[in-house]
Design an enzyme around this catalytic site. Structure first.
Site, PDB file in Angstrom:
ATOM      1  CB  ALA A  62      -1.152   0.119   1.224  1.00  0.00           C
ATOM      2  N   GLY A 101       0.613  -5.164   0.376  1.00  0.00           N
ATOM      3  CA  GLY A 101      -0.381  -5.190  -0.457  1.00  0.00           C
ATOM      4  C   GLY A 101      -0.185  -6.112  -1.536  1.00  0.00           C
ATOM      5  CD  GLU A 104      -2.687  -7.813   2.068  1.00  0.00           C
ATOM      6  OE1 GLU A 104      -3.489  -8.362   2.957  1.00  0.00           O
ATOM      7  OE2 GLU A 104      -2.359  -6.516   1.706  1.00  0.00           O
ATOM      8  CD  GLU A 124       1.384  -5.988   5.134  1.00  0.00           C
ATOM      9  OE1 GLU A 124       0.698  -5.781   4.112  1.00  0.00           O
ATOM     10  OE2 GLU A 124       2.261  -6.669   5.302  1.00  0.00           O
TER      11      GLU A 124
END
Ligand code: T1G
Length: 679
Positions: A62, A101, A104, A124
């Protein structure tokens, strides 16, 4: 221009991200990915999709710069679900670092191919968070529960080869990634049903059969995770993946994610992510300042510091010439280096061949003249100004033009050392922290005459030897040790006034420090800086040193130590302290934990403010990087200056004034103006 572009290669839609520097999953990238999947779904001519990134890496997560701001839709959880529900098989083509992310997105893709050099991870937790876009639910389903726990709770990535072995990656790609990813997509375009990670259950069975897996993992990592909120939340989210259907587990993930995101630790750790990167930048230097080439390094002194310093360069493939005065000391020093390398090999951190290749780059000598071909020379002899000036005077006639001359002094005046040469512009401080081959911090001490390219060379070299470098000005103790002094001074005074070493250390350990002032003294050596005259006893430290209580290395210091070096309160030390209280006639009072915080931590912040006022640090966040990487300040508190902002500068000023300390002008001004140091 959207950072996401699409083009068809036969019946494969290639979705490419170009969002430098690391393809962060910014709002524009998220929007672009949703549009691209929509295009694939609606175009019958498309039979499969390949997602890949241009530049240094696949999506690295992210966009952290968007945190703390109102999030723009679509959010990443929505984007990954849209990818997973694409009606055509989606292949993620990974190079560089598929992190957070990014992994992900790859997990929501139906297949993953990667180049062997790629890394896959969910870091994270290092930002005080957890994978909040389905990662805690999809990763255990694809990589297995144990591996998912290790990756998520530690934040450490794995290599593509290992990922392939555990089934996280479906194919390793040698050669052109795009070409082979398209070929792979062609192979799977008609495979039905399309494999969805969220629908897999096979790898969860192992944990259901062995629910002890979570308790064992918590126990094995309790020490490492102490004080941090995020690791436990990562574990809980993965527990939910095992115990609940995907749709419910992902709700637990969201709830746990939001709890962390709104907490102080996540803010501190995200602040620190950028603080660490900012430290590498030197204000006011022309961007085109070119570093000097460093082909060979010279190190003077093969003691603990000299040996550790040399290992950094040898491990990075840089040849080192190491100088000692006597053969016995030289043999002892190089022997310790080999022993340290062999210890790393025994722990599987390096191969025997790597040990030999590193040691093969070392040239031991008794001749200072042997340093004539070095591009950088680091002096690491004991702390005595006259000795250092004599050495730099000799180096001035030995070292080649353009060679950089550095001192590893931890507090002496670099300008005075530089003045003992005819080339002060080539002189700076390189203050490594012990053990120098392990500690990440490097204080780069900028002398009054240090040339810009010398500084830039040092910063770049630091990155090469995997150090985090921070620029410090010339003052006593530079940044770290200068702030340590008021803490140590107040800790000693608190002893005289009624506190015990155990109480003061407990307050620091509960705060999150690896150890308190007295445990630290015992580790470093109570005799460091001691005048060595056992008849001259002017303070508690003198009394301990005179009795040979030099710390852990002697089994006794401020604490008594058993053979396992476990500390226990010392009745003898209590006697010595009581004696000094009487001798000095120091008034006793009940000392609470808050007083210890105010006198040992507020005073550090105050000193930090003075360092900033004097320009001895470029920015407050640099001070925080020094304390986190050099002194074990808990990263989930951001560092002393970030913590001061969290504690409240007004409260700190009030505490310092109430305790009679002179408040630094910068601190007083910022408190009065309602400003902060770090944001
Ligand atoms: N967001 C924004 N900027 C980033 C960024 C990111 N994720 N990663 C790096 N940068 C910037 C960085 O500040 C620097 O800027 C430049 O890129 C180069 O970085 C829902 C919530 C990828 C291994 O934690 O680990 O996904 O200083 O100097 O040494 O689950 O950057 O040049 O102006 O570090 O080559 C999870 C973080 C996010 C990965 C490259 N991802 N990044 O290292 O370059 S949370 C991460 C890294 C998340 C989801 C959750 C490293 C790198 P500047 P650099 P590098």
């Amino acid at each position: 221009m959207s950072p996401i572009s699409t083009r068809k290669h036969g019946d494969v839609l290639i979705v490419t991200s170009n969002n430098p520097p690391v393809n962060a999953l910014s709002h524009a990238v998220r929007e672009g990915l949703v549009a691209a999947i929509g295009e694939a779904d609606s175009d019958d001519g498309v039979k499969a999709v390949v997602i890949l990134c241009q530049g240094q890496t696949f999506f690295a997560g992210a966009d952290i710069t968007e945190f703390g701001k109102p999030m723009l839709l679509p959010m990443l959880p929505t984007v990954v679900d849209i990818i997973e529900n694409c009606t055509k098989p989606v292949v993620a083509a990974i190079h560089g670092t598929a992190f957070g992310g990014g992994l992900e997105v790859a997990l929501a893709s139906h297949y993953r191919v990667a180049v062997p050099s790629a890394k896959l991870g969910v870091p994270e937790v290092k930002l005080g968070l957890l994978p909040g876009a389905g990662g805690t639910q999809r990763l255990p389903r694809v990589a297995g529960v144990q591996k998912a726990l290790e990756m998520a709770a530690t934040g450490n990535p794995i290599g593509a080869k290992e990922a392939f072995e555990i089934g996280l990656v479906d194919r390793l790609i040698e050669g052109d990634l795009e070409q082979h990813a398209v070929a792979f997509a062609e192979e799977v375009k008609d495979v039905r049903p399309i494999p969805k990670s969220s629908a897999r259950d096979d790898k969860l069975a192992e944990a259901r059969a062995n629910p002890q897996i979570f308790a064992d993992f918590r126990k094995a990592n309790a020490r490492k995770f102490k004080g941090f909120d995020a690791p436990e939340s990562n574990i809980r989210a993965i527990e939910a993946a095992v115990a609940k259907p995907y749709a419910e587990g992902v709700q637990d993930e969201r709830r746990l994610f939001m709890e962390l995101m709104t907490g102080t630790q996540a803010r501190a750790q995200q602040y620190f992510f950028f603080a660490e990167r900012k430290a590498a930048k030197i204000d006011g230097l022309p961007d085109d300042t070119r570093p000097r080439d460093i082909g060979r390094v010279g190190v003077i002194g093969a003691g603990t510091m000299g040996g550790g310093i040399s290992m950094n360069f040898l491990s990075a493939g840089v040849p080192v010439t190491i100088v000692e005065m006597a053969q016995e000391a030289l043999d002892r020093g190089t022997g310790v280096m080999r022993k340290n390398y062999e210890a790393s090999a025994a722990k599987g951190r390096m191969s025997g061949a790597q040990v030999e290749s590193a040691m093969g780059l070392l040239k031991p000598t008794l001749e200072l003249e042997a340093l004539a071909d070095c591009d950088l020379i680091i002096e690491a002899v004991f702390e005595n100004m006259e000795v250092k000036k004599e050495i730099f005077g000799k180096l001035d006639s030995i070292a080649k033009p353009g060679a950089i001359l550095a001192s590893n002094t931890s507090y002496l005046n670099i300008d005075e050392i530089a003045a003992s040469t005819s080339r002060p512009e080539d002189v700076l401080g390189l203050h490594f922290f012990s053990p120098a081959n392990v500690m990440k911090l490097l204080e780069v001490v900028r002398g009054a005459k240090t040339a810009p390219d010398v500084l830039v060379t040092a910063m770049q070299l630091a990155k090469k030897i995997r150090k985090v470098a921070v620029v410090a000005g010339v003052c006593h103790g530079f940044i770290g040790n200068r702030m340590l002094m008021p803490r140590q001074v107040e800790a000693m005074k608190l002893l005289l006034e009624g506190a015990t070493p155990e109480q003061i250390d407990r307050v620091h350990v509960e705060f999150g420090m690896p150890m308190g002032p007295f445990q630290m003294s015992d580790l470093a050596g109570v005799d460091i800086g001691w005048h060595r005259d056992p008849t001259r006893i002017e303070n508690i430290r003198d009394a301990l040193a005179a009795e040979g209580r030099w710390g852990q290395k002697k089994g006794a210091g401020f604490y008594d130590y058993d053979e396992k070096r476990t500390p226990s309160p010392s009745p003898r030390v209590a006697e010595i302290i009581a004696d000094f209280r009487a001798r000095t006639g120091t008034a006793q009072h009940q000392i609470g934990d808050q007083e210890i915080v105010e006198r040992t931590l507020y005073t550090m912040v105050n000193e930090g403010a003075k360092i900033l006022e004097e320009g001895m640090a470029q920015r407050a966040s640099d001070i925080d990087v020094v304390w986190v990487y050099g002194y074990g300040w808990p990263v989930y508190r951001g560092g002393p200056m970030f913590w001061a902002d969290t504690e409240g500068l007004g409260k700190i000023v009030e505490g310092l004034e109430r305790r009679g300390f002179e408040v630094a002008k910068l601190l007083a001004d910022k408190a009065a103006a309602g400003e902060k140091f770090t944001r």
